[in-house]
Write an enzyme that holds these catalytic residues in place. Structure first.
Site, PDB file in Angstrom:
ATOM      1  N   ALA A  93      -4.853  -2.178   1.077  1.00 60.25           N
ATOM      2  CA  ALA A  93      -6.728  -2.425   1.475  1.00 60.25           C
ATOM      3  C   ALA A  93      -7.282  -1.831   0.394  1.00 60.25           C
ATOM      4  CB  ALA A  93      -7.008  -2.163   2.855  1.00 60.25           C
ATOM      5  N   GLN A  97      -2.491   6.907   0.697  1.00 61.88           N
ATOM      6  CA  GLN A  97      -1.970   8.254   1.763  1.00 61.88           C
ATOM      7  C   GLN A  97      -0.676   7.849   2.788  1.00 61.88           C
ATOM      8  OE1 GLN A  97      -4.741  11.099   4.155  1.00 61.88           O
ATOM      9  NE2 GLN A  97      -4.586   8.876   5.227  1.00 61.88           N
ATOM     10  N   SER A 131      -9.705   0.295   0.838  1.00 63.82           N
ATOM     11  CA  SER A 131     -10.117   1.005   2.185  1.00 63.82           C
ATOM     12  C   SER A 131     -11.293   1.873   2.347  1.00 63.82           C
ATOM     13  CB  SER A 131      -8.778   1.890   2.308  1.00 63.82           C
ATOM     14  OG  SER A 131      -8.696   2.994   1.665  1.00 63.82           O
ATOM     15  N   GLU A 175     -12.923   1.305  12.534  1.00 64.76           N
ATOM     16  CA  GLU A 175     -13.877   0.979  11.973  1.00 64.76           C
ATOM     17  C   GLU A 175     -14.293  -0.412  12.397  1.00 64.76           C
ATOM     18  OE1 GLU A 175     -17.357   1.564   9.123  1.00 64.76           O
ATOM     19  OE2 GLU A 175     -15.759   3.162   9.667  1.00 64.76           O
ATOM     20  N   LYS A 200     -11.475  -6.158   8.321  1.00 61.02           N
ATOM     21  CA  LYS A 200     -10.474  -5.691   9.024  1.00 61.02           C
ATOM     22  C   LYS A 200     -10.433  -6.504  10.370  1.00 61.02           C
ATOM     23  CE  LYS A 200      -8.345  -2.386   7.057  1.00 61.02           C
ATOM     24  NZ  LYS A 200      -6.875  -2.390   6.635  1.00 61.02           N
ATOM     25  N   SER A 232      -8.171  -0.828  12.002  1.00 59.83           N
ATOM     26  CA  SER A 232      -9.114   0.311  12.130  1.00 59.83           C
ATOM     27  C   SER A 232     -10.201   0.495  13.086  1.00 59.83           C
ATOM     28  CB  SER A 232      -9.853   0.295  10.556  1.00 59.83           C
ATOM     29  OG  SER A 232     -10.821   1.212  10.367  1.00 59.83           O
ATOM     30  N   GLY A 259       0.807  -1.374  -0.008  1.00 63.32           N
ATOM     31  CA  GLY A 259      -0.079   0.097  -0.031  1.00 63.32           C
ATOM     32  C   GLY A 259       0.960   1.281   0.017  1.00 63.32           C
ATOM     33  N   TYR A 309     -16.011  -3.855   4.934  1.00 68.61           N
ATOM     34  CA  TYR A 309     -14.732  -3.288   5.336  1.00 68.61           C
ATOM     35  C   TYR A 309     -14.353  -3.643   6.708  1.00 68.61           C
ATOM     36  CZ  TYR A 309     -11.113  -0.196   6.369  1.00 68.61           C
ATOM     37  OH  TYR A 309     -10.019   0.572   6.856  1.00 68.61           O
ATOM     38  N   ARG A 326      -5.078  12.628   1.078  1.00 69.63           N
ATOM     39  CA  ARG A 326      -6.284  11.777   1.480  1.00 69.63           C
ATOM     40  C   ARG A 326      -6.765  11.502  -0.091  1.00 69.63           C
ATOM     41  NH1 ARG A 326      -8.594   7.862   4.287  1.00 69.63           N
ATOM     42  NH2 ARG A 326      -9.906   8.461   5.900  1.00 69.63           N
TER      43      ARG A 326
HETATM   44  P1  NAP Z   1      -5.309   4.291   0.694  1.00 66.01           P
HETATM   45  O1  NAP Z   1      -4.993   5.545   0.428  1.00 66.01           O
HETATM   46  O2  NAP Z   1      -6.905   3.965   0.207  1.00 66.01           O
HETATM   47  O3  NAP Z   1      -4.207   3.268   0.380  1.00 66.01           O
HETATM   48  C1  NAP Z   1      -4.614   1.970   0.129  1.00 66.01           C
HETATM   49  C2  NAP Z   1      -3.346   1.232  -0.582  1.00 66.01           C
HETATM   50  O4  NAP Z   1      -3.488  -0.242  -0.919  1.00 66.01           O
HETATM   51  C3  NAP Z   1      -3.018   1.819  -2.178  1.00 66.01           C
HETATM   52  O5  NAP Z   1      -1.655   1.788  -2.249  1.00 66.01           O
HETATM   53  C4  NAP Z   1      -3.526   0.841  -2.970  1.00 66.01           C
HETATM   54  O6  NAP Z   1      -3.004   0.932  -4.070  1.00 66.01           O
HETATM   55  C5  NAP Z   1      -3.413  -0.583  -1.975  1.00 66.01           C
HETATM   56  N1  NAP Z   1      -3.916  -1.670  -2.337  1.00 66.01           N
HETATM   57  C6  NAP Z   1      -5.216  -1.797  -2.415  1.00 66.01           C
HETATM   58  N2  NAP Z   1      -5.664  -3.058  -2.715  1.00 66.01           N
HETATM   59  C7  NAP Z   1      -4.649  -3.660  -3.129  1.00 66.01           C
HETATM   60  C8  NAP Z   1      -4.239  -5.030  -3.310  1.00 66.01           C
HETATM   61  N3  NAP Z   1      -5.186  -5.935  -3.529  1.00 66.01           N
HETATM   62  N4  NAP Z   1      -2.962  -5.410  -3.327  1.00 66.01           N
HETATM   63  C9  NAP Z   1      -2.112  -4.595  -3.060  1.00 66.01           C
HETATM   64  N5  NAP Z   1      -2.195  -3.292  -2.800  1.00 66.01           N
HETATM   65  C10 NAP Z   1      -3.415  -2.728  -2.640  1.00 66.01           C
HETATM   66  O7  NAP Z   1      -5.789   3.924   2.153  1.00 66.01           O
HETATM   67  P2  NAP Z   1      -4.705   4.785   3.337  1.00 66.01           P
HETATM   68  O8  NAP Z   1      -5.547   5.992   3.923  1.00 66.01           O
HETATM   69  O9  NAP Z   1      -3.487   5.021   3.050  1.00 66.01           O
HETATM   70  O10 NAP Z   1      -4.668   3.668   4.671  1.00 66.01           O
HETATM   71  C11 NAP Z   1      -3.570   2.844   4.590  1.00 66.01           C
HETATM   72  C12 NAP Z   1      -4.359   1.468   5.332  1.00 66.01           C
HETATM   73  O11 NAP Z   1      -4.858   1.820   6.667  1.00 66.01           O
HETATM   74  C13 NAP Z   1      -5.597   0.810   4.846  1.00 66.01           C
HETATM   75  O12 NAP Z   1      -5.285  -0.636   4.934  1.00 66.01           O
HETATM   76  C14 NAP Z   1      -6.517   1.345   5.667  1.00 66.01           C
HETATM   77  O13 NAP Z   1      -7.759   0.267   5.396  1.00 66.01           O
HETATM   78  C15 NAP Z   1      -6.141   1.546   6.819  1.00 66.01           C
HETATM   79  N6  NAP Z   1      -6.700   2.554   7.635  1.00 66.01           N
HETATM   80  C16 NAP Z   1      -6.721   3.669   7.370  1.00 66.01           C
HETATM   81  C17 NAP Z   1      -7.367   4.808   8.187  1.00 66.01           C
HETATM   82  C18 NAP Z   1      -7.585   6.193   7.495  1.00 66.01           C
HETATM   83  O14 NAP Z   1      -8.236   6.802   8.412  1.00 66.01           O
HETATM   84  N7  NAP Z   1      -6.817   6.557   6.388  1.00 66.01           N
HETATM   85  C19 NAP Z   1      -7.784   4.529   9.206  1.00 66.01           C
HETATM   86  C20 NAP Z   1      -7.566   3.090   9.849  1.00 66.01           C
HETATM   87  C21 NAP Z   1      -7.038   2.080   8.984  1.00 66.01           C
HETATM   88  P3  NAP Z   1      -3.427   1.618  -5.480  1.00 66.01           P
HETATM   89  O15 NAP Z   1      -2.683   2.923  -5.327  1.00 66.01           O
HETATM   90  O16 NAP Z   1      -2.857   0.844  -6.603  1.00 66.01           O
HETATM   91  O17 NAP Z   1      -5.120   1.779  -5.294  1.00 66.01           O
HETATM   92  O1  G4F Z   2     -14.484   9.767   4.998  1.00 65.47           O
HETATM   93  P1  G4F Z   2     -15.247   8.418   5.310  1.00 65.47           P
HETATM   94  O2  G4F Z   2     -15.393   7.829   3.953  1.00 65.47           O
HETATM   95  O3  G4F Z   2     -14.524   7.730   6.028  1.00 65.47           O
HETATM   96  P2  G4F Z   2     -14.723   6.456   7.179  1.00 65.47           P
HETATM   97  O4  G4F Z   2     -16.077   5.669   6.560  1.00 65.47           O
HETATM   98  O5  G4F Z   2     -15.061   6.536   8.478  1.00 65.47           O
HETATM   99  O6  G4F Z   2     -13.632   5.506   7.015  1.00 65.47           O
HETATM  100  C1  G4F Z   2     -12.350   5.963   6.977  1.00 65.47           C
HETATM  101  O7  G4F Z   2     -11.893   5.783   8.270  1.00 65.47           O
HETATM  102  C2  G4F Z   2     -11.725   4.511   8.861  1.00 65.47           C
HETATM  103  C3  G4F Z   2     -11.301   4.517  10.316  1.00 65.47           C
HETATM  104  O8  G4F Z   2     -12.432   4.729  10.964  1.00 65.47           O
HETATM  105  C4  G4F Z   2     -10.818   3.767   7.891  1.00 65.47           C
HETATM  106  F1  G4F Z   2     -10.553   2.373   8.448  1.00 65.47           F
HETATM  107  C5  G4F Z   2     -11.303   3.697   6.356  1.00 65.47           C
HETATM  108  O9  G4F Z   2     -10.185   3.058   5.544  1.00 65.47           O
HETATM  109  C6  G4F Z   2     -11.421   5.237   5.860  1.00 65.47           C
HETATM  110  O10 G4F Z   2     -10.359   5.642   5.799  1.00 65.47           O
HETATM  111  O11 G4F Z   2     -16.631   8.994   5.777  1.00 65.47           O
HETATM  112  C7  G4F Z   2     -16.609   9.526   7.261  1.00 65.47           C
HETATM  113  C8  G4F Z   2     -18.025   9.917   7.508  1.00 65.47           C
HETATM  114  C9  G4F Z   2     -19.000   8.786   7.530  1.00 65.47           C
HETATM  115  O12 G4F Z   2     -19.959   8.628   8.471  1.00 65.47           O
HETATM  116  C10 G4F Z   2     -19.643   9.039   5.983  1.00 65.47           C
HETATM  117  O13 G4F Z   2     -21.137   8.455   6.134  1.00 65.47           O
HETATM  118  O14 G4F Z   2     -18.441  10.784   6.547  1.00 65.47           O
HETATM  119  C11 G4F Z   2     -19.735  10.423   6.163  1.00 65.47           C
HETATM  120  N1  G4F Z   2     -20.099  11.116   4.971  1.00 65.47           N
HETATM  121  C12 G4F Z   2     -21.202  11.962   4.502  1.00 65.47           C
HETATM  122  N2  G4F Z   2     -21.060  12.505   3.437  1.00 65.47           N
HETATM  123  C13 G4F Z   2     -19.500  10.884   3.653  1.00 65.47           C
HETATM  124  C14 G4F Z   2     -20.204  11.458   2.917  1.00 65.47           C
HETATM  125  N3  G4F Z   2     -18.537  10.117   3.479  1.00 65.47           N
HETATM  126  C15 G4F Z   2     -17.938  10.156   2.021  1.00 65.47           C
HETATM  127  N4  G4F Z   2     -16.866   9.403   1.759  1.00 65.47           N
HETATM  128  N5  G4F Z   2     -18.428  10.909   1.110  1.00 65.47           N
HETATM  129  C16 G4F Z   2     -19.716  11.757   1.349  1.00 65.47           C
HETATM  130  O15 G4F Z   2     -20.374  12.414   0.647  1.00 65.47           O
END
Ligand code: NAP
Ligand code: G4F
Length: 336
Positions: free
Chosen positions: A90, A15, A92, A135, A160, A133, A11, A156, A191
């Protein structure tokens, strides 16, 4: 000269992967990243870190691979022999996981097992980080910490939870240094553009530039604990430097609604969000996670980790970043 420590990041194009690669390179690591083959380059977030591999200064190496391809993970781990493995890959996006539950399970869930099993099969001595996560807590009321029961509300979240338990199982069954970072939402100018904070910051920049009239959104009442991705990758690294493998919640402890974030972002450019935001039911989820607020006391006490950037500063820095690059973008984000 000392041989640099090697880390493998799945990954790396995402981000967190991009910020983590930056951090590890700064710390002197040799960084290897797994990149999915796509018909267009998908390395935009890490291009600034890349030096041609023929150059003796190169310390970032990219390899094609995919978490759905277990044999490739075996050959890569054997070749690279990393001391630290960060599993960040993931599918994600929570909303997308309702459309693609099977793929989400295969990549976000079983993908972690493939990686853990590949490490075990080749007998690699390494430290393993699993991107778990908040989540996973889903419908369990806040505040949430390491002892809070899971109640996932999306494919999702369920994937996780499976990956979380597989990580613990490999720790307990095989004595692996395998750790879960249970990270609450973290954001940045890098992001993905369909997550709510970035969708908002980009819309603000587009509206100011006259490129967009309205912003269509779903549930504005959800409460999230939003931190800054750059702070959170430091916690990942700290977890793998700890004396023993444990699981840690990483969060700011702050609680804001989506409406609050809209207000922070629009007010920053002196606009009233209510004039621009419209409802579209396509952004609702079949089941919602109403409130995530983390208690990261353990990460503070054991690792010495604390967050530096909190909302509303986070919203402002994201808006500023999108305003500064608005002229480079030619199209609006796809309405996903
Ligand atoms: P992201 O920006 O969506 O990045 C996901 C990465 O995974 C990208 O590099 C994507 O590649 C790669 N990927 C997806 N499917 C794959 C597969 N089958 N094989 C290999 N690579 C794959 O996510 P992020 O926000 O950086 O989050 C990083 C990790 O933390 C994820 O596992 C996410 O679920 C977890 N997480 C995120 C948050 C958050 O708030 N950001 C919170 C808790 C946990 P491509 O660029 O090719 O799509
Ligand atoms: O930004 P979101 O899509 O993030 P969400 O669902 O909280 O998930 C992110 O955080 C998780 C950690 O808790 C990660 F594990 C996961 O990979 C991801 O990074 O949505 C945040 C909130 C939700 O309640 C959603 O229903 O925003 C609300 N929302 C309202 N309008 C929206 C929208 N979300 C999105 N994406 N787009 C909208 O237009």
């Amino acid at each position: 000269m000392e041989t640099p420590k090697k880390a493998l990041i799945t990954g790396i194009t995402g981000q967190d992967g991009s910020y983590l690669a930056e951090l590890l390179l700064q710390k002197g690591y040799e960084v290897h990243g797994i990149v999915r083959r796509s018909s267009q380059f998908n390395t935009g977030r890490i291009d600034h870190l890349y030096v041609d591999s023929h150059d003796p200064r190169a310390r970032l190496f990219l390899h094609y691979g995919d978490l759905t391809d277990g044999s490739r993970l075996v050959t890569l781990l054997e070749k690279v022999q990393p001391a630290e493995v960060y599993n960040l890959a993931a599918q994600s996006h929570v909303r997308v996981s309702f459309d693609e539950p099977e793929f989400t399970g295969l990549s976000t869930g079983v993908g972690s097992t493939r990686l853990l099993e590949a490490i075990r099969m080749i007998g690699l001595e390494c430290r393993y980080y699993q991107a778990s996560s908040s989540e996973m807590f889903g419908a369990t009321p806040p505040p949430q910490n390491e002892a809070t029961p899971f109640w996932p509300r999306s494919p999702y979240g369920a994937a996780k939870v499976y990956a979380y338990w597989m990580t613990r199982n490999y720790r307990e069954a095989y004595g692996m240094f395998a750790t879960n970072g249970i990270l609450f939402n973290h954001e940045s100018p890098r992001r993905g553009e369909t997550f709510v904070t970035r969708k908002i910051s980009m819309a603000v920049a587009n509206i100011v530039a006259g490129k967009q009239d309205y912003l269509y959104m779903g549930n504005l009442d959800a409460v999230r604990d939003w931190g800054y991705a750059k702070d959170y990758v430091e916690a990942m690294w700290m977890m793998l430097q700890a004396d023993k493998a444990e699981d840690f919640v990483v969060a700011t402890g702050t609680a804001y609604t989506v409406k609050d974030f809209l207000q922070f972002a629009f007010e920053h450019v002196n606009l009233d969000w209510e004039k621009y935001v419209r409802f579209d039911e396509r952004y609702l989820r079949p089941t919602e996670v109403d409130s995530l607020i983390g208690d990261a006391s353990k990460a503070r006490d054991v690792l010495g980790w604390t967050p530096k950037v909190l909302p509303p500063e986070l919203a402002k820095l994201m808006v500023d970043a999108d305003m500064s690059t608005i002229d480079l973008r030619t199209k609006l984000p796809a309405q996903l």
